[in-house]
Design a protein around this motif. Structure first.
Motif, PDB file in Angstrom:
ATOM      1  N   TYR A  46      55.962  22.457  18.064  1.00 44.41           N
ATOM      2  CA  TYR A  46      56.282  22.747  16.690  1.00 44.41           C
ATOM      3  C   TYR A  46      55.944  24.284  16.476  1.00 44.41           C
ATOM      4  O   TYR A  46      56.855  24.892  15.834  1.00 44.41           O
ATOM      5  CB  TYR A  46      55.307  22.138  15.670  1.00 44.41           C
ATOM      6  CG  TYR A  46      55.558  22.312  14.240  1.00 44.41           C
ATOM      7  CD1 TYR A  46      56.455  22.048  13.550  1.00 44.41           C
ATOM      8  CD2 TYR A  46      54.622  23.047  13.296  1.00 44.41           C
ATOM      9  CE1 TYR A  46      56.782  22.284  12.185  1.00 44.41           C
ATOM     10  CE2 TYR A  46      54.639  23.487  12.241  1.00 44.41           C
ATOM     11  CZ  TYR A  46      55.978  23.185  11.520  1.00 44.41           C
ATOM     12  OH  TYR A  46      56.181  23.530  10.295  1.00 44.41           O
ATOM     13  N   GLU A  74      57.783  12.520  18.185  1.00 42.57           N
ATOM     14  CA  GLU A  74      57.126  13.121  17.539  1.00 42.57           C
ATOM     15  C   GLU A  74      56.965  14.580  18.393  1.00 42.57           C
ATOM     16  O   GLU A  74      56.823  14.447  19.379  1.00 42.57           O
ATOM     17  CB  GLU A  74      55.745  12.495  17.158  1.00 42.57           C
ATOM     18  CG  GLU A  74      55.740  11.209  16.336  1.00 42.57           C
ATOM     19  CD  GLU A  74      55.395  11.631  14.973  1.00 42.57           C
ATOM     20  OE1 GLU A  74      54.959  12.736  14.636  1.00 42.57           O
ATOM     21  OE2 GLU A  74      55.801  10.578  14.249  1.00 42.57           O
ATOM     22  N   THR A 107      54.776  17.584  19.378  1.00 42.43           N
ATOM     23  CA  THR A 107      53.414  18.325  19.536  1.00 42.43           C
ATOM     24  C   THR A 107      53.355  19.348  18.849  1.00 42.43           C
ATOM     25  O   THR A 107      54.188  20.169  18.269  1.00 42.43           O
ATOM     26  CB  THR A 107      52.960  18.359  21.171  1.00 42.43           C
ATOM     27  OG1 THR A 107      53.708  19.348  21.577  1.00 42.43           O
ATOM     28  CG2 THR A 107      53.462  17.087  22.120  1.00 42.43           C
TER      29      THR A 107
END
Length: 83
Positions: A9, A3, A5
């Motif tokens: 992003y 994922e 952070t």
């Protein structure tokens, strides 16, 4: 699955926006160059003597044709009005 952070992003978004801006600037520059190259040549708009006489002759004939047509239309309207 890794994922991202929020910071990663935002950095990815900023990088994508910067690349898009660079592409757009290159595209705009290419369009400016093309517009300069493909600009139509200005015409002088002047006629030589025989062409000038022909054009004036046609203008006079067209004016007469328009005038005669207008008079004939008025005559037709007057005739129809009184019948």
């Amino acid at each position: 699955m890794a994922e991202m952070t929020r910071k990663e992003y935002r950095e990815a978004q900023a990088k994508a926006a910067a690349e898009a801006e660079t592409r757009d600037e290159k595209r705009r520059e290419a369009e400016r160059e093309y517009a300069k190259e493909s600009r139509p040549k200005p015409t002088t708009g002047r006629f030589d003597e025989p062409t000038f006489k022909k054009v004036n002759s046609l203008k006079k004939k067209l004016n007469w044709a328009i005038g005669i047509t207008a008079v004939l239309l008025i005559i037709v309207l007057v005739v129809l009005f009184f019948l």
